[in-house]
Each structure stands twice: as C-alpha cells, then as structure tokens.
Design an enzyme around this catalytic site. Sequence first.
Site, short mmCIF file in Angstrom:
data_model
loop_
_atom_site.label_atom_id
_atom_site.label_comp_id
_atom_site.label_asym_id
_atom_site.label_seq_id
_atom_site.Cartn_x
_atom_site.Cartn_y
_atom_site.Cartn_z
N LYS A 1 0.82 -1.21 0.00
CA LYS A 1 0.00 0.00 0.00
C LYS A 1 0.86 1.26 0.00
O LYS A 1 0.66 2.16 -0.82
CB LYS A 1 -0.94 -0.03 1.21
CG LYS A 1 -1.94 1.13 1.25
CD LYS A 1 -2.94 0.92 2.38
CE LYS A 1 -3.97 2.02 2.41
NZ LYS A 1 -4.98 1.80 3.47
N GLY B 1 -6.03 -2.98 4.29
CA GLY B 1 -5.27 -4.11 3.77
C GLY B 1 -6.05 -5.40 3.74
O GLY B 1 -6.07 -6.13 2.74
N ARG B 2 -6.74 -5.74 4.84
CA ARG B 2 -7.45 -7.02 4.91
C ARG B 2 -8.75 -7.00 4.12
O ARG B 2 -9.44 -8.02 4.01
CB ARG B 2 -7.69 -7.40 6.37
CG ARG B 2 -8.39 -6.33 7.21
CD ARG B 2 -8.22 -6.62 8.69
NE ARG B 2 -8.75 -5.58 9.56
CZ ARG B 2 -8.09 -4.50 9.91
NH1 ARG B 2 -6.86 -4.29 9.45
NH2 ARG B 2 -8.62 -3.60 10.73
N LYS C 1 5.96 -3.12 13.57
CA LYS C 1 6.73 -2.61 12.43
C LYS C 1 7.72 -1.54 12.88
O LYS C 1 8.88 -1.52 12.46
CB LYS C 1 5.78 -2.03 11.37
CG LYS C 1 4.95 -3.04 10.62
CD LYS C 1 4.07 -2.34 9.60
CE LYS C 1 3.23 -3.31 8.80
NZ LYS C 1 2.37 -2.60 7.81
N GLU D 1 -7.34 -9.03 13.35
CA GLU D 1 -6.76 -7.71 13.16
C GLU D 1 -7.83 -6.63 13.26
O GLU D 1 -7.55 -5.50 13.65
CB GLU D 1 -6.06 -7.64 11.80
CG GLU D 1 -5.09 -6.46 11.66
CD GLU D 1 -4.17 -6.60 10.46
OE1 GLU D 1 -3.14 -7.28 10.58
OE2 GLU D 1 -4.50 -6.04 9.40
N HIS E 1 -8.36 -35.92 12.37
CA HIS E 1 -7.30 -36.78 12.87
C HIS E 1 -6.21 -35.99 13.57
O HIS E 1 -5.09 -36.47 13.73
CB HIS E 1 -6.71 -37.59 11.71
CG HIS E 1 -7.70 -38.52 11.10
ND1 HIS E 1 -7.89 -39.81 11.55
CD2 HIS E 1 -8.59 -38.34 10.10
CE1 HIS E 1 -8.84 -40.40 10.84
NE2 HIS E 1 -9.29 -39.52 9.95
N GLU F 1 9.20 -6.05 4.93
CA GLU F 1 9.28 -7.41 4.42
C GLU F 1 9.08 -7.45 2.90
O GLU F 1 9.79 -8.13 2.18
CB GLU F 1 8.22 -8.30 5.10
CG GLU F 1 8.38 -8.42 6.60
CD GLU F 1 7.54 -7.39 7.36
OE1 GLU F 1 7.18 -7.66 8.50
OE2 GLU F 1 7.25 -6.31 6.79
#
Length: 553
Positions: A206, A268-269, A496, A354, A385, A212
């Site tokens: 963005k 963002g999400r 961050k 978030e 399982h 990262e």
Amino acid sequence: MYTLSSSVTWKKLEQLAQQTENDRISDYFSADSDRFNRMSLQLGGLFLDYSKNRLSDDIFKTLIKLAEHSPLRQRQAQMFSGDIINVTEKRPVLHTALRNRGDEPVVVNGQDVMPEIRAGLKKLQAFTDQVRSGEWKGYSDKRIRNVVNIGIGGSDLGPNMVCRALLPYQHPEMKFHFISNVDGQHIKKILKGLDPETTLFIVSTKTFSTQETLLNANTAKQWFLAQSNCPGADLGKHFVAVSTNKAAAMEFGVSEHCIFEFWAWVGGRYSLWSSIGLPIALSIGYHRFIELLEGAFEMDQHFLHAPLDQNMPVILALIGIWYINFLGAETQAVIPYDQALHQLPSFLQQLDMESNGKSVDIEGNPVDYATGPIVWGQTGSNGQHAFFQLLHQGTRFVPIDFIASLQVDEGTEAHHFALLTNMLAQANAFMNGDTKDNRQDFASCPGNRPSNVLLMDQLNPHNLGALIALYEHKVFVQGAIWNINSFDQWGVQLGKRLATEISRNIENKSSEYDASTQGLMQMVKQHFARKPAAAKNNAPITPQATAKQKKTA
C-alpha cells in the site's frame, strides 16, 4: 452514551445464559420439528444452517434486540455512504464501493469515488487481457508463464486464498506464486524454479514502505537482473506494482503505466477487491474477477436491506457474541471440508483478529467485556485426525463453522461423498455426543457443542465473493455492537516500528531496551559481524535505500 455491558438487553442475556446453562441443543430439536427450516437461510448459491446452536427462541430474540439497540444500523449506513468511520485514522471505509455494481454514487469529501474505481477496473482489465492473451511479452519476446505476487498481510492473504480456491479457473498456461515471508528460504524456493524471461513480478504494498515486501522485492529484482542480463529499460516488462505511492514505485524501477493505484481508504485485509486483486484477475480472468465482485455485492445488498432476524452476517455475528460474551468462548474454529479452501482459515484469522482484536472502544475507553475471538482452523478431514479430539472431549468450549461445496468433480464422486458425509457426521456428533446410555467413562463424548454449516452449491467466483463478504460483514457487526473501531491496527504498526528501530540501533548499546532484548541484539550483532556480506544483504529496506540502490545499479 452507549454503555453496552450495563444495558438492559445485556443484563437480560446474562440472565438467559444462567437460566439455559443446562439446556441441550438436541432438546431444542425434540421440542421443535421445524427448527431446521426456521433456522436456515439461503442467498443465491450460499446456504446457512444455524440450527445446531445453543439458542432458544428467547435468546435469539434478545440478541436481535441487542443489535437493534446498538450503533449497528447507523454505522452500516455511514460505511456504505462514505462517512468517516475509521475514526483513529480519520478515513472512510469503502471496500464495499470497490465491488459496487449499482449506479449509485459513493461520495467521499464531496466527490463521487465511483468514476475512479471504474477507471481502475478498466486499467486492470486491459493489463489482464494483454498478459493472459500473450500479447504482453517479456524482454526476450516470450509470453508470461509465471506470475509472482510479493506482498504480506492483506496484500498476500486475500489474493493467495482466492487464487488457490479458484484453481480450476486458472489460466492453463500460467502458474501463480506468492511470496510473503521475509525468511530468505521462502523466496529462494520460489525463484529456484523460475525462468526470468517468462516471469512477471507484482509488488503489492500500500505505502511501498513495508520492510518485508521491499526486502523480498529487491531480492527478486537482483535475481532478475543477475539471471537475465536484462537492460534496465526492460525491467518494466517484468515488474509491476500495486500501491498508493506511485513515486516510490517508480523509484524502485516500475514504469508509471505499470503502477496500479488504489486509495488510502482501502484497508489491507479488505483490499482483494481493489487492484490488490490483480493476481486474481490474471489467474481466473477479468470477467470472472467481476463475478467475484458481483457475489460480494449481492451479499452487501442483503446485509443492507434484509431484516436483522433474516440477515446472514447479523445472525452469524450475534451467535458469536452470545458465545464470546455470555458462554465464555475464547476461540472460533473454521473448518472447510474442501481442500480448495485450505487457506480460508488463515485469511479469516487476519480479517477477524486484526479487525476486532481491540481492548478500547472508539472513544478510547477500556472495555469491560471480551471482544474478538482467536480464529483458527484447517481442512476438515485432516482436522478430524488432529485436533477434533479436544473439541469432542476436551474442556474447551469452541464453536465451529463448517464450510463445504456440494459440487462434485468428475471422477472424484466417492471422495466428495465421503467428504460431505464426514462433515455432516461431525456436526451431528458435536451436537448429540455419545454418552453410552448416560454412563460417564473415558469413551463418552458429552456433545452439546455448537456449529454452523455453510454450504455452497458450487465453489465458483460468485459464491466465493459472497462468502468472503459474509464474514467481512459479520466482523463489522460485532465491532459495531462492541463499539470498537474494526478498521485500524495499531498493534501491527507497533511491531513494524520497533523492528525498524532495532534494525537501526543494533550497532549501539541502548538503555531504552530491556536486558533480554539487549542481550539478543548483541548475539545477532556478533553473528553478522562474522558474515558482513549477509548482514549487508539483510539490512532494512526503506524507500530511501531503494532510491540509492537504483542510482548505483
């Protein structure tokens, strides 16, 4: 002032929780033969069965009153009209505008944003059509066959999840890869099998300042230049960017016409509906990307106009509030019985945790009630399982959402039948249990564990869009009732900021850090002192460093 936990409705729900403590879901079915029909909803290709919940009619009606007395309807109208509801960042929240398929304007600061959104979609369409048709070629005049999306968080989870879920719709001559982890092993593994002549990188960030993403993007750029001996002018044929920061993207080396912009009000999400969805459009085609938006738009209209007691997102949200705030649930399991949806739990984890992982309300006051749950899960057959034992016989109370599609792939009919019958068996077992004629022993399962079942008639772009929007609105409803801001993420920003500070300060001993952090910093410093090249390559990447790197390249 809105005081949730002291409201009459909240107090009534607390009483109902005590009064119905020993109620069993199976008894609700025994008393009401029409419970399944009354407590199920269908919207297009999406069907919700919420009858296997610890909900009496009185509880359900009181939960609806809780929603009616909350700021929900007001904030819902504000969100869709473009008002500022992200109060801490002073932004509107308009992911719904990105998928608006109607003709109505959406006005922000006196300006209709829909013309810009439509223009962005046209640019997305033109590029998508060029790449998928083979018209867009790399520096050696070969068509693009591999697309690598470099992003993290919302710039990775949404597009990644959707591309995997809609794999049958993927372009037959293209493959899609996603790099998010800053761990160098991740990008090394992806790049190892790629041909630079036929690879397109999408740098999705963005602000074009996410450490990262920029570190991975620079590594990819260095790999590309080293492998291809490509003249700098041709870099634009292999690197595009999705960002609000056009200047920084151009400094990185992306051509201006290859920058797909979006807006600060796109969280963002919630961003897969925007240009962040470029890898989705490249994978399934622009027209199917529009089908994804149309499915979400259908859910938006349902959420806006359906009565609260017949509203899918509202009902899911209220059931969650009942369990979180009155029955002590701390987690929510999401169990897709569909391998194509194996990344859905991770996507919903970010969406929910978030958004509603907050401990203060929108006025900044501490809340005195629980908010967002811990969301987790994986595909159903594997879960059976692994962790289902705890869900059946453990001491934890964990509500479950089961999700599946009815469509059967040719040649796998027996597999799909087993998949669906296993899901139905588990939902039944969680509700009814198995107590061997009420004898309590090591083999008994108490049951009375609640679940929702969400069925799609098929897993296609439209239905997936509706499913994602359903959960987005569920999270929004809970945030509105809890009176928190579901659209900021200051905890993420803290991590961050500290990572950047520690990267810069690792050479200096500083009393601002605790003894543990100082000791660990010293160990890292000593390790990289023995490996100066590695230390240099792993230095924090900033827009300034990117610009300097470009000038010296």
